[in-house]
Scaffold this motif. Structure first.
Motif, mmCIF file in Angstrom:
data_model
loop_
_atom_site.group_PDB
_atom_site.id
_atom_site.type_symbol
_atom_site.label_atom_id
_atom_site.label_comp_id
_atom_site.label_asym_id
_atom_site.label_seq_id
_atom_site.Cartn_x
_atom_site.Cartn_y
_atom_site.Cartn_z
ATOM 1 N N HIS A 116 0.827 -1.208 0.000
ATOM 2 C CA HIS A 116 0.000 0.000 0.000
ATOM 3 C C HIS A 116 0.861 1.257 0.000
ATOM 4 O O HIS A 116 0.624 2.182 -0.802
ATOM 5 N N ARG A 117 1.869 1.318 0.846
ATOM 6 C CA ARG A 117 2.691 2.521 0.944
ATOM 7 C C ARG A 117 3.575 2.708 -0.281
ATOM 8 O O ARG A 117 3.838 3.844 -0.684
ATOM 9 N N LEU A 118 4.013 1.609 -0.870
ATOM 10 C CA LEU A 118 4.827 1.727 -2.082
ATOM 11 C C LEU A 118 4.002 2.175 -3.280
ATOM 12 O O LEU A 118 4.555 2.752 -4.232
ATOM 13 N N ILE A 122 5.548 9.522 -3.417
ATOM 14 C CA ILE A 122 6.486 9.858 -2.339
ATOM 15 C C ILE A 122 6.035 11.140 -1.648
ATOM 16 O O ILE A 122 5.748 12.155 -2.293
ATOM 17 N N GLY A 123 5.965 11.090 -0.343
ATOM 18 C CA GLY A 123 5.536 12.247 0.433
ATOM 19 C C GLY A 123 4.045 12.369 0.611
ATOM 20 O O GLY A 123 3.589 13.348 1.213
ATOM 21 N N GLY A 132 0.657 6.849 4.978
ATOM 22 C CA GLY A 132 0.889 7.507 3.699
ATOM 23 C C GLY A 132 2.109 6.957 2.992
ATOM 24 O O GLY A 132 2.653 5.906 3.325
ATOM 25 N N GLY A 133 2.550 7.699 1.971
ATOM 26 C CA GLY A 133 3.722 7.285 1.215
ATOM 27 C C GLY A 133 5.006 7.510 1.996
ATOM 28 O O GLY A 133 5.017 8.138 3.064
ATOM 29 N N TYR A 134 6.090 6.997 1.450
ATOM 30 C CA TYR A 134 7.387 7.138 2.111
ATOM 31 C C TYR A 134 7.959 8.531 1.870
ATOM 32 O O TYR A 134 7.579 9.233 0.931
ATOM 33 N N HIS A 142 14.610 1.126 -0.165
ATOM 34 C CA HIS A 142 14.889 0.141 0.877
ATOM 35 C C HIS A 142 13.630 -0.654 1.243
ATOM 36 O O HIS A 142 13.709 -1.876 1.496
ATOM 37 N N LYS A 143 12.484 0.004 1.258
ATOM 38 C CA LYS A 143 11.254 -0.706 1.576
ATOM 39 C C LYS A 143 10.851 -1.665 0.465
ATOM 40 O O LYS A 143 10.243 -2.708 0.716
#
Length: 542
Positions: A116-118, A122-123, A132-134, A142-143
């Motif tokens: 989900h986050r990927l 981004i942001g 939310g996003g990374y 890395h994730k």
């Protein structure tokens, strides 16, 4: 309220179905210790061999393979010892299967969160329901690598489960890994070896009703005399008839001793286990037996005399006494404990805090204690909370499973019942509706104390929200609008009272919104006809 999940109904937790007591075997002679070590080592070797065979059978296990394993063990021990070893093997294999299923569920939860986050930019900001996003491209990279690693672990675990393959370490995987970190564990190789061998010993026997004193293999007489049926290869060490060895030490159980003595005299089944505490250099005897399930009282009877609401936290219990109507009585009570240190220290801290809580509940005269039905299995994932390492450690350190089992058992002995409630929103709503109203200069209310009130009210069947008082008669609405004090069957009884500060014209009922602009007073020119404010220019005096 939108977005609020449906709450589970409270229920009375069932009582314990078994009892276990322990006593120290004092004043053992060197010969006694020699015999116990020899028996434990020999039977431990047989248990390891049987466990290896059971794991090799996997899903192909059947009654025939079980009987075959027991026949192979009987000449090397005895029929009853072989039965105890095979039963312990099955219990250990079943526990490994349950842990394997829990591990797969944990991996699946982490994979879902990572995917989900990927998938988000981004942001991207998160919500209360999902992260939310990374934050950066580096973290995203890395994730993504970690997602691939978790997927590989998940595929391997699923293949093992489908094949019936489990990985079990007799003695414990943690202790096995300690062998490579002796300096950090402050152990020498000899100390570790002694502990490792002691954990792999097997000196246990299941009870059998109708047999003398309830157990033929490990026997405890009403006078406390302890004797062991030696395996066939060790019968030359016997000092009594029929290949038995009688210890010089006697067992005197201070806790539940009379109940155990009654079972022994009646020849009812009692299981025993002898083990060595290498840290203290002491031998202990543990007796356990089944008992009829404690009958739980109806939920209405548990609520009749009020409730003690308990909020479980990382370092204390926050409890509040409520009457049957859900009104708080007195001041909040807090029972602290320290969950740092060894397992023995943590267990002692929990038992001491629960003892104080139960004693206070008895003094309050209630029939039940309300507690959250906690389960942090899905809340411990590293992917869900990200950088919140301290929070992950916090929820991982709360022993929810052992806590509930111990609290139910200890409360049942004092005649108290446990009412388990849904833990959703207890801290949020308790702090919102109860923390500030009950705070006084002499009473400090925390969010946890307010959560205890919310838990107690939910256990009593009341809403968490406080009832609002009707408006006084000196206001314009003349107490004509509904409040939250309506009957339980009234729809929308928990809604807010509309602020009817203006009355709608003619027969249109008030709905809490203004229908026109503010009117001017009659002293202002043109106000009654146009309903608009008019202000003349200032007069100039010369």
């Amino acid at each position: 309220m939108g977005g609020v999940r449906e709450l589970a109904a409270p229920f009375v937790a069932p009582g314990p179905c078994g009892v276990a007591v322990r006593d120290r075997l004092k004043h053992l002679t060197p010969q006694d210790e020699k015999v116990l070590r020899a028996v434990g080592e020999h039977q431990g070797r047989l248990a390891s061999r049987d466990l290896r065979t059971r794991c090799a059978d996997g899903l192909e296990h059947s009654k025939d393979t079980w009987a075959s394993r027991k026949r192979d063990l009987t000449p090397l021990s005895s029929s009853r010892i072989a039965g105890a070893i095979t039963k312990a093997t099955h219990d250990q294999w079943a526990l490994a299967r349950r842990c394997q299923a829990a591990h797969i569920r944990n991996l699946e939860a982490g994979i879902r969160t990572l995917r989900h986050r990927l998938s988000l930019p981004i942001g991207a900001r998160g919500t209360k329901r999902a992260a939310g996003g990374y934050r950066s491209k580096g973290e995203w990279f890395h994730k993504s690598r970690r997602l691939a690693a978790l997927e590989a672990r998940h595929d391997a675990a699923v293949r093992d489960r489908q094949a019936g393959r489990v990985r079990v370490v007799r003695g414990g995987r943690h202790l096995l890994n300690t062998r490579h970190h002796l300096t950090q564990a402050r152990l020498t190789e000899e100390q570790w070896r002694e502990r490792w061998e002691a954990e792999r010993w097997f000196i246990a026997a299941d009870g059998e009703s109708g047999k003398r004193f309830g157990n033929e293999t490990i026997r405890v007489t009403p006078d406390g005399e302890v004797s062991i049926k030696l395996p066939a290869p060790l019968t030359h060490l016997a000092n009594a008839k029929h290949g038995r060895y009688t210890l010089t030490s006697t067992a005197a159980f201070a806790h539940r001793g009379q109940e155990l003595a009654d079972r022994i005299v009646a020849n009812r089944a009692v299981a025993y286990r002898i083990h060595l505490d290498t840290g203290r250099g002491r031998w202990y005897l543990t007796a356990s037996w089944q008992r009829p399930v404690v009958q739980t009282i109806p939920l209405e009877a548990a609520r009749a005399r009020g409730m003690i609401g308990v909020d479980t936290n990382a370092d204390h219990f926050a409890a509040y006494h409520l009457d049957p109507h859900g009104n708080p009585i007195g001041d909040p009570h807090r029972f602290p404990y320290d969950l740092s240190g060894t397992t023995t220290h943590r267990d002692a801290q929990i038992r001491h805090a629960l003892t104080r809580l139960i004693n206070w509940a008895k003094q309050a005269g209630v029939a039940a204690i309300g507690i959250e039905d906690l389960d942090f299995t899905t809340e411990k994932t590293r992917e869900k909370h990200g950088r919140k390492k301290r929070f992950r450690q916090l929820i991982s350190g709360i022993p929810t499973g052992k806590l509930k089992a111990r609290l139910v058992s200890m409360a049942a002995e004092q005649g108290l019942s446990m009412v388990a409630v849904d833990p959703a929103y207890t801290s949020l709503w308790g702090g919102q509706h109860w923390q500030k109203p009950l705070a006084t200069p002499k009473r400090k209310m925390s969010r946890h104390d307010a959560a205890g009130i919310a838990i107690g009210r939910r256990a009593l069947g009341h809403r968490v929200r406080r009832r609002t008082a009707p408006p006084p008669h000196d206001r314009s609405d003349r107490a004509g609008h509904r409040t939250a004090q309506a009957r339980p069957g009234t729809r929308g009884r928990d809604g807010t009272r509309p602020p009817a500060t203006d009355h709608a014209p003619r027969d249109v009922p008030p709905n809490g919104t203004r229908k026109r602009e503010p009117s001017a007073s009659n002293t202002v020119r043109d106000a009654p006809s146009t309903h608009r404010w008019v202000q003349d220019s200032l007069m100039h005096t010369g």
